[in-house]
Design a protein around this motif. Structure first.
Motif, PDB file in Angstrom:
ATOM      1  N   SER A   5       0.866  -1.186   0.000  1.00 62.99           N
ATOM      2  CA  SER A   5       0.000   0.000   0.000  1.00 62.99           C
ATOM      3  C   SER A   5       0.894   1.225   0.000  1.00 62.99           C
ATOM      4  O   SER A   5       1.776   1.351   0.858  1.00 62.99           O
ATOM      5  N   ILE A   6       0.665   2.099  -0.944  1.00 64.22           N
ATOM      6  CA  ILE A   6       1.454   3.319  -1.050  1.00 64.22           C
ATOM      7  C   ILE A   6       0.560   4.500  -0.711  1.00 64.22           C
ATOM      8  O   ILE A   6      -0.418   4.761  -1.413  1.00 64.22           O
ATOM      9  N   ILE A   7       0.889   5.171   0.381  1.00 62.21           N
ATOM     10  CA  ILE A   7       0.088   6.322   0.816  1.00 62.21           C
ATOM     11  C   ILE A   7       0.727   7.573   0.245  1.00 62.21           C
ATOM     12  O   ILE A   7       1.833   7.944   0.646  1.00 62.21           O
ATOM     13  N   GLY A  13       6.000   8.381  -4.683  1.00 58.76           N
ATOM     14  CA  GLY A  13       4.991   7.324  -4.610  1.00 58.76           C
ATOM     15  C   GLY A  13       4.851   6.615  -5.944  1.00 58.76           C
ATOM     16  O   GLY A  13       4.790   5.376  -6.020  1.00 58.76           O
ATOM     17  N   ALA A  14       4.835   7.386  -7.020  1.00 59.99           N
ATOM     18  CA  ALA A  14       4.710   6.810  -8.358  1.00 59.99           C
ATOM     19  C   ALA A  14       5.932   5.968  -8.703  1.00 59.99           C
ATOM     20  O   ALA A  14       5.822   4.890  -9.319  1.00 59.99           O
ATOM     21  N   ALA A  15       7.109   6.426  -8.286  1.00 60.92           N
ATOM     22  CA  ALA A  15       8.341   5.676  -8.568  1.00 60.92           C
ATOM     23  C   ALA A  15       8.327   4.337  -7.833  1.00 60.92           C
ATOM     24  O   ALA A  15       8.711   3.298  -8.395  1.00 60.92           O
ATOM     25  N   ILE A  16       7.873   4.343  -6.601  1.00 62.58           N
ATOM     26  CA  ILE A  16       7.837   3.088  -5.836  1.00 62.58           C
ATOM     27  C   ILE A  16       6.743   2.169  -6.365  1.00 62.58           C
ATOM     28  O   ILE A  16       6.891   0.942  -6.363  1.00 62.58           O
ATOM     29  N   VAL A  62       4.544  10.467   1.533  1.00 58.50           N
ATOM     30  CA  VAL A  62       4.137  11.870   1.694  1.00 58.50           C
ATOM     31  C   VAL A  62       5.286  12.568   2.416  1.00 58.50           C
ATOM     32  O   VAL A  62       6.122  11.910   3.039  1.00 58.50           O
ATOM     33  N   PRO A  63       5.357  13.904   2.356  1.00 57.69           N
ATOM     34  CA  PRO A  63       6.404  14.578   3.115  1.00 57.69           C
ATOM     35  C   PRO A  63       6.274  14.240   4.603  1.00 57.69           C
ATOM     36  O   PRO A  63       5.162  14.037   5.099  1.00 57.69           O
ATOM     37  N   LEU A 128      17.102   8.917  -5.995  1.00 53.04           N
ATOM     38  CA  LEU A 128      16.294   9.888  -6.727  1.00 53.04           C
ATOM     39  C   LEU A 128      15.246   9.090  -7.512  1.00 53.04           C
ATOM     40  O   LEU A 128      15.527   7.998  -8.019  1.00 53.04           O
ATOM     41  N   GLY A 129      14.026   9.633  -7.571  1.00 53.00           N
ATOM     42  CA  GLY A 129      12.891   8.874  -8.103  1.00 53.00           C
ATOM     43  C   GLY A 129      13.142   8.234  -9.456  1.00 53.00           C
ATOM     44  O   GLY A 129      12.764   7.076  -9.689  1.00 53.00           O
TER      45      GLY A 129
END
Lengths: 206, 206
Positions: A5-7, A13-16, A62-63, A128-129
């Protein structure tokens, strides 16, 4: 493979999500609001923050300043899960300091805030992403450094990284997150100053 | 070219002497005692700690725990010079923490201890010695990260590095020494654990 789950739905987030997709994981992406529609994609499920978590691995993408609001929603639902902290807690008003406690790290503070049974792993913050999305830093396959206190949690994270075709390097216990955050900070400054490209950055040579 | 005094005769002192030699600098090496004889070598001059410094650049190539004793000898003779701090102030009894203040660095502490007009530059601490001696990390030319508050001092250090055939990267003011020390610490752990070779280590890709 695993589920994740990517919060958060920013660049990291998109890279992961791309990493998890290469690894064949089931992917849940939780956004702040459902207003932006996302095209259906096999293996991807979209929701909003507050929805039940479906992943064994949970990424806070998120930050770090938004962690308290994420914890309001999820703190009591994170027991038994692997929580991946990818943050680079930089003071972006000055780019001259970290916002984490100098003798600790955002990852260690997060671990303290979570219930018994949640295992924090610091990972991906020195990537880096673009190097995650592509799996390469332009020279070799991307190396992902990670730290944590729980062997099972670290194995799960390393498996994800390796299944995505990258090199996973365990740098030690969660206390090492202090050093990873220092290094991530330095890398972001170097990229901002043009001393490395956003497609490359630091790497640990073999 | 420039002149350099290297205080200390350990592995890192010898590696930096090779760098300086490639750069064509006049080199003074100051050892703790004169008992070990050194073969004459063009451009090299040997002495003992306490001798007059002949270098414009002065490298503290001793463990940071020995800085106080070096300062006893040299503090008042360092005004107007560039002092290069290469230390990785690790607690070697545990390999689990730095001995520098968590919100500062050994380099910043050294700067505070020196007289007006001495310019501290943190450099070489994220380079394993072999990568300095050879000028390569096995993949590309060695990159040397450095930080400091004085432009002239940084230019002098960068010139030495570049004249020795390596890449010099300015990471910012001396406050960044905190991050460089964190990274140097991580690198030494990674080398000790066999996760990188002593001939390679971290690099900043271009």
């Amino acid at each position: 493979m695993t589920s994740i789950s990517i919060i958060g739905s920013g660049k990291m987030g998109a890279a992961i999500a791309e990493v998890a997709s290469r690894a064949g994981a089931d992917i849940q992406i939780l956004k702040r609001s459902a207003t932006s529609t996302s095209a259906a994609r096999p293996g991807f499920e979209y929701g909003v923050i507050g929805d039940e978590l479906t992943g064994d691995l949970v990424v806070f993408a998120v930050p770090s300043g938004a962690y308290p609001s994420i914890l309001e929603h999820y703190r009591d639902r994170l027991g038994g899960r692997v929580v991946i902290d990818i943050s680079n807690p930089i003071d972006f008003s000055t780019y001259d300091a970290l916002t984490s406690p100098p003798d600790s790290s955002t990852a260690a503070e997060l671990a303290r805030a979570l219930p018994e049974g949640a295992s924090v792993v610091k990972a991906f913050n020195v990537n880096l992403g673009d190097t995650l999305t592509s799996g390469t830093n332009g020279t070799t396959r991307t190396t992902v450094l990670f730290a944590g206190d729980y062997a099972d949690a670290k194995t799960a994270v390393a498996s994800l990284i390796e299944a995505a075709g990258m090199r996973a390097v365990d740098v030690g216990p969660l206390t090492r997150a202090r050093e990873l955050e220092a290094m991530g900070f330095l890398q972001i400054i170097m990229a901002a100053l043009g001393k490395t490209r956003y497609e490359s950055g630091f790497t640990l040579l073999e």
